[in-house]
Design a protein around this motif. Structure first.
Motif, PDB file in Angstrom:
ATOM      1  N   VAL A   1      52.250 146.946  31.532  1.00 13.36           N
ATOM      2  CA  VAL A   1      52.769 148.059  32.334  1.00 13.36           C
ATOM      3  C   VAL A   1      52.366 149.391  31.710  1.00 13.36           C
ATOM      4  CG1 VAL A   1      54.853 149.178  33.228  1.00 13.36           C
ATOM      5  CG2 VAL A   1      54.691 146.680  33.205  1.00 13.36           C
ATOM      6  N   TYR A   2      52.477 149.475  30.396  1.00 11.88           N
ATOM      7  CA  TYR A   2      52.119 150.697  29.669  1.00 11.88           C
ATOM      8  C   TYR A   2      50.642 151.031  29.858  1.00 11.88           C
ATOM      9  CZ  TYR A   2      52.319 154.003  25.706  1.00 11.88           C
ATOM     10  OH  TYR A   2      52.278 155.114  24.917  1.00 11.88           O
TER      11      TYR A   2
ATOM     12  N   LEU B   1      59.220 154.237  29.151  1.00 10.16           N
ATOM     13  CA  LEU B   1      59.036 152.826  29.483  1.00 10.16           C
ATOM     14  C   LEU B   1      60.119 151.961  28.840  1.00 10.16           C
ATOM     15  CD1 LEU B   1      57.118 150.730  30.826  1.00 10.16           C
ATOM     16  CD2 LEU B   1      55.921 150.611  28.634  1.00 10.16           C
TER      17      LEU B   1
ATOM     18  N   ARG C   1      63.281 150.076  30.721  1.00  8.10           N
ATOM     19  CA  ARG C   1      63.369 148.628  30.524  1.00  8.10           C
ATOM     20  C   ARG C   1      64.750 148.224  30.038  1.00  8.10           C
ATOM     21  NH1 ARG C   1      62.714 145.411  26.016  1.00  8.10           N
ATOM     22  NH2 ARG C   1      62.031 143.258  26.419  1.00  8.10           N
TER      23      ARG C   1
ATOM     24  N   ALA D   1      59.540 151.076  34.966  1.00  4.93           N
ATOM     25  CA  ALA D   1      60.120 150.051  34.094  1.00  4.93           C
ATOM     26  C   ALA D   1      61.380 149.454  34.713  1.00  4.93           C
ATOM     27  CB  ALA D   1      60.430 150.650  32.726  1.00  4.93           C
TER      28      ALA D   1
ATOM     29  N   TRP E   1      61.188 145.439  35.630  1.00  2.33           N
ATOM     30  CA  TRP E   1      62.019 144.472  34.907  1.00  2.33           C
ATOM     31  C   TRP E   1      63.175 143.955  35.754  1.00  2.33           C
ATOM     32  CZ3 TRP E   1      58.750 147.128  31.799  1.00  2.33           C
ATOM     33  CH2 TRP E   1      58.144 146.369  30.783  1.00  2.33           C
TER      34      TRP E   1
ATOM     35  N   VAL F   1      55.385 144.435  28.519  1.00  2.00           N
ATOM     36  CA  VAL F   1      55.504 145.838  28.119  1.00  2.00           C
ATOM     37  C   VAL F   1      54.129 146.479  27.999  1.00  2.00           C
ATOM     38  CG1 VAL F   1      56.201 147.417  26.268  1.00  2.00           C
ATOM     39  CG2 VAL F   1      57.721 145.564  26.938  1.00  2.00           C
TER      40      VAL F   1
END
Length: 376
Positions: free
Chosen positions: A287-288, A312, A316, A184, A188, A284
């Motif tokens: 990526v998760y 995560l 972030r 994360a 980001w 989000v």
């Protein structure tokens, strides 16, 4: 004089704690009555195995839906608040039915994608103890307190008879947290310039299409990981009627969740930076989903998706704090906020882990013996 002052401070602290407890009891009176009824029913129904099985399943299904699934559909709810709840429900509900149906057909009646076939969980319970039925009730209380508790730890640990299985689940979950946290931060930080340049103003219509596809994919992958938490009360191979009861109850429970717009645990998601933006929510979720799919193919050992989720979001927040604030004073303030949010989530998740370990030690003799042998 100093002693008297210390006593006054202690009395003030005690008074505040007493008032907080009283205020919580007053505000949550209907909920506490429901909890007392559920505890009473659990105590009465425990000796009757078949009835206890379905009662435990119902509690586990609702508590998991209310707590754990918000990790995956929380951003979906947050970024689609202007849409009718029943369209969101039908979309996610049908994905759930399709995903568990595939597992049921493919794995000969197993709806957990073989997560319950690992040593220590492969045998369905033939009788129950009260604390096994109480575990999902504890989860309901923690959910009410907005605690992101791992249903994997709290529900699976009370059924496994091998300490080694618990250790394996913990190792995989903590690895998931660390991996999600650092991924994360990197993702980001790299995307920050893209976000500043393109994620401005009103979102284009195609972002909503992307988000629904991404959220649906994430939801399906999450089910492959966490369906075991609900099915642990049931036989490892479900017949047709048992499968219909399983899928139907969860489908209806999802409808209630969407109607309540995620209820209180939704605050874990909405308090994070810009997560209600459909574009941020899409990133989000993407990526998760990638992280969960990696761990799905890694091994059949169950893992806590809660720990991946809070890792995560924590990474972030830290990345946003580092990238957005150029002034040192402002950056420090953002870093402190990110740290506090991450710390709060981890502490709450740790409480759930400790509760699950205590319950596992009390309930399972095999786990107690292995732990004693390990220590001594």
């Amino acid at each position: 004089m100093a002693k008297l002052k210390d006593q006054n401070i202690n009395q003030d602290a005690l008074s505040k704690a007493s008032y907080s407890l009283f205020d919580f009891t007053r505000k949550e009176k209907p909920f506490l009555i429901v909890i007392l009824v559920l505890v009473s029913v659990a105590g009465i129904i425990t000796p009757y195995t078949y009835a206890a099985m379905w009662f435990g399943f119902a509690l586990a299904a609702y508590s998991a839906i209310a707590n754990d699934s918000i990790q995956t559909i929380g951003t979906f709810i947050a970024s689609n608040q202007n849409r009718k709840w029943y369209w969101l429900w039908l979309f996610m509900g049908l994905i759930f039915v399709g995903t568990v149906t595939y597992s049921w057909f493919t794995y000969n009646g197993d709806v957990s994608y073989e997560r319950l076939q690992v040593p220590g969980l492969e045998v369905a319970p033939t009788n129950f103890v009260f604390l096994q039925l109480a575990a999902p009730i504890v989860l309901l209380v923690m959910t009410r307190l907005r605690m992101p508790v791992s249903t994997t730890f709290l529900l699976l640990n009370v059924f496994t008879y091998k300490a080694g299985t618990i250790v394996s689940v913990m190792q995989k979950s903590f690895l998931g947290y660390l991996l999600a946290f650092f991924i994360a931060i990197i993702v980001w930080f790299v995307l920050e310039k893209f976000v500043k340049t393109y994620l401005k103003g009103e979102a284009k219509p195609y972002w909503y299409v992307l988000q629904w596809v991404t959220s649906g994919t994430l939801w399906a992958v999450w089910i492959m990981q966490d369906a075991a938490n609900i099915a642990v009360f049931l036989p490892r191979q479900l017949n047709v009627w048992e499968f219909i009861a399983y899928a139907g109850f969860v489908f209806i429970g999802l409808g209630f969740l969407f109607y309540m717009k995620g209820d209180r645990i939704q605050g874990i998601v909405t308090e994070k930076t810009k997560v209600t933006d459909v574009r941020a929510a899409t990133i989000v979720d993407f990526v998760y989903a990638v992280i969960l799919f990696y761990f799905k193919i890694m091994s059949n050992v169950p893992m806590s998706t809660t720990w991946v989720f809070i890792g995560l979001l924590g990474g972030r927040e830290l990345s946003i704090a580092l990238a957005k604030s150029r002034k040192l004073k402002k950056r420090r303030a953002r870093l402190v906020r990110a740290y506090r949010l991450a710390k709060k989530d981890v502490v709450r998740a740790m409480i759930g882990l400790l509760v699950s370990l205590i319950l596992a030690l009390i309930i399972n003799e095999g786990v107690r013996k292995e732990m004693i042998d390990l220590i001594f």
